[in-house]
Design an enzyme around this catalytic site. Structure first.
Site, PDB file in Angstrom:
ATOM      1  N   GLU A   1       1.500   4.728   8.478  1.00  0.00           N
ATOM      2  CA  GLU A   1       2.361   4.021   7.592  1.00  0.00           C
ATOM      3  C   GLU A   1       2.837   2.649   7.832  1.00  0.00           C
ATOM      4  OE1 GLU A   1       5.781   6.515   7.291  1.00  0.00           O
ATOM      5  OE2 GLU A   1       4.610   8.132   6.241  1.00  0.00           O
TER       6      GLU A   1
ATOM      7  N   GLU B   1       0.580  13.771   4.596  1.00  0.00           N
ATOM      8  CA  GLU B   1       1.618  14.374   4.927  1.00  0.00           C
ATOM      9  C   GLU B   1       2.274  14.941   3.599  1.00  0.00           C
ATOM     10  OE1 GLU B   1       4.348  11.895   7.088  1.00  0.00           O
ATOM     11  OE2 GLU B   1       3.188  11.555   8.589  1.00  0.00           O
TER      12      GLU B   1
END
Ligand SMILES: *[C@@H]1O[C@H](CO)[C@@H](O)[C@H](O)[C@H]1NC(C)=O
Ligand SMILES: *[C@@H]1O[C@H](CO)[C@@H](O)[C@H](O)[C@H]1NC(C)=O
Ligand SMILES: *[C@@H]1O[C@H](CO)[C@@H](O)[C@H](O)[C@H]1NC(C)=O
Ligand SMILES: *[C@@H]1O[C@H](CO)[C@@H](O)[C@H](O)[C@H]1NC(C)=O
Length: 502
Positions: free
Chosen positions: A185, A265
């Protein structure tokens, strides 16, 4: 025997002991950009995966948890590698016992699960400092997750240890690892340093070869992908159940116009913070969105499939400062204890619409015992037990040192000074700039005075005579694992001055 045969065939260098594929040379994993799917051994492939962090499950239970994941119909598991868990001090490594990632990968392989490896260096993961070792902060001005030269040289040394260990476990080399994630991320971080991502890309290819599929993961929004995606690293997204799946995957298409759709995710639950109720995400929302994702042929990793436990001091924290508790249950399909739940069976049912569910019994939930009442015995106060707790004696310093300067990365530090003068009236003791990281128990000559806490309480009144011991016991409650404040020094106060007594 297999090993002997392979040696005879001259292939042994490619295969660690215990990995059983005799046809390593025919194994391949890649991306078909024309047809929007992965290619495994030259055939179209889509994965349904679940996250398990080996660092959050004792080694003894790895096999049980992996079997339960296999029996849910999963093709793959996804795990993070926490750098700080393996390189506790600079250049000192531990890959044994609960840290034996190679054994974990071998087990997954034996059970027939592929592995998606999230190698860091940064992982977030609600793990102390997002997996970065606290000792990086010995250089106080270090810019983590950037082209900072000291940061890069530590990354290079670590990856030079980790990645060569991982290479034999790559799918094309006979192992279970189909893909390796670079960073995590990164688009959510302020630095937006493409040179850093390029550097990691080169480093990973250098150690793992050019064939390996490297990828990134970012929140499903244009904003995150702007700094998180890089040409040559396959960009995937993450998003929660209940939202618009089409819109989320359209953001991935912004970076990857062609290629497989991937949610790296897909949240089966959510994390917890101290003092807040346990997060619960209803099963039917998850099952419905999972079905939508799978129906469009997309790849998915369920985060978490089993959360497990933050043993010792490994939990992280978020900002405004809130630390995560010991449990990382996550309301996942397998409970913290590895128990089967209604969520497990509901998601297994959805998976069964798309994957063949393996035959055979699912390992049962383990029996639980009543251990009876545990009585606690008071041995003494910290101040009374100092000789046992700190056998090497105190470190004397004009100004308070940080935990990192003391090379005491976790737990507690007792800061002691004496009253410079009589304070017979209630006198304020300040923590300037919200500087106590993270919680401080204040006492005078052994008598409790109160608690200072980061973001909560920056001042208490104390009294004491000139020469009395002022003890401030500072607790590290977990380093920030996400965002700009990742360089989380643990200390008494930011100005490195003595506690302020006017
Ligand atoms: C390495 O880690 C294992 C498992 O957590 C632990 O039992 C062992 O004591 C560690 N070894 C060292 C030298 O710290
Ligand atoms: C979901 O997003 C797509 C693409 O942005 C849009 O066309 C569609 O109307 C959205 N669906 C709903 C139910 O909002
Ligand atoms: C502090 O107060 C005591 C009496 O309680 C007195 O004897 C002592 O001289 C004072 N010390 C200072 C440094 O003012
Ligand atoms: C500290 O003491 C002062 C003076 O007695 C008082 O006004 C103040 O409310 C006290 N503050 C706290 C936090 O107890």
């Amino acid at each position: 025997m297999l090993r002997f045969l392979l040696r005879a065939a001259g292939l042994v260098a490619l295969l660690p002991v215990g990995l059983g594929a005799a046809t390593a040379s025919q194994r391949s994993f890649g991306i078909n950009y024309d047809k929007d799917y992965f290619l495994k051994d030259g055939k179209p492939f889509r994965y349904i995966s679940g996250s398990i962090h080996y660092s959050r499950v004792p080694r003894y239970y790895w096999k049980d948890r992996l079997l339960k994941m296999k029996m849910a119909g999963l093709d793959a598991i996804q795990t993070y590698v926490p750098w700080n868990y393996h390189e506790f001090k600079p250049g000192v490594y531990n890959f044994s016992g609960d840290r034996d990632i190679e054994y974990f990968l071998q087990l997954a392989n034996e059970i027939g699960l592929l592995v998606i490896l999230r190698a860091g260096p940064y992982i977030c993961a609600e793990w102390d400092m997002g997996g970065l070792p606290a000792w990086l902060l010995e250089k106080e001005s270090i810019v983590l997750r950037s082209s900072d030269l000291d940061y890069l040289s530590a990354v290079e040394r670590w990856m030079g240890v980790l990645l060569p260990k991982m290479k034999p476990y790559l799918y094309q080399n006979g192992g279970p690892v189909i893909m390796v994630q670079v960073e995590n991320e990164y688009g959510s971080y302020f630095a937006c340093d493409y040179d850093y991502l390029r550097y990691l890309q080169k480093l990973f290819h250098h150690h793992l070869g050019d064939e390996v599929v490297l990828f990134t993961t970012d929140g499903a929004s244009k904003h995150y992908l702007r700094c998180g995606a890089l040409q040559g690293l396959y960009a995937t997204v993450d998003f929660a159940p209940g939202g618009n799946v089409t819109a989320a995957f359209l953001t991935q298409r912004g970076s990857e116009p062609r290629g497989p759709l991937v949610n790296s995710e897909f949240y089966t639950g959510w994390l917890d913070h101290w003092g807040h109720p346990h997060s619960v995400v209803p099963t039917n929302t998850i099952a419905k969105t999972l079905d939508e994702i799978l129906a469009r042929g997309a790849n998915v990793n369920m985060y978490m499939f089993i959360g497990g436990t933050n043993f010792a001091y490994w939990n992280g924290a978020n900002m405004p400062y809130a630390s995560q508790p010991t449990s990382y249950d996550y309301d996942a399909p397998l409970s913290e204890a590895g128990d089967l739940t209604d969520k497990y069976f509901a998601l297994r049912e959805v998976i069964g619409r798309y994957n063949h569910l393996p035959e055979g019994p699912i390992p049962p939930t383990t029996p639980k015992y009543a251990y009876g009442r545990v009585t606690m015995e008071k041995l003494g106060t910290v101040a009374e037990l100092l000789d046992d707790l700190s056998p090497s004696g105190p470190i004397r310093s004009t100004y308070p040192l940080t935990f990192v300067q003391l090379q005491q990365y976790f737990g507690f530090v007792l800061y002691r000074t004496t009253f410079p003068k009589n304070c017979s009236e209630p006198t304020p003791l300040f923590s300037p700039l919200n500087g106590v990281h993270d919680r401080a128990y204040v006492s005078v000559d052994g008598v409790p005075q109160g608690v200072l806490e980061r973001g909560k309480s920056n001042m208490i009144n104390i009294t004491g005579k000139a020469g009395a011991n002022l003890d401030v016991l500072v607790e590290n409650m977990g380093r920030v694992n996400y965002g700009r404040y990742n360089n989380d020094f643990k200390l008494l106060n930011h100005e490195r001055t003595l506690p302020f007594i006017p």
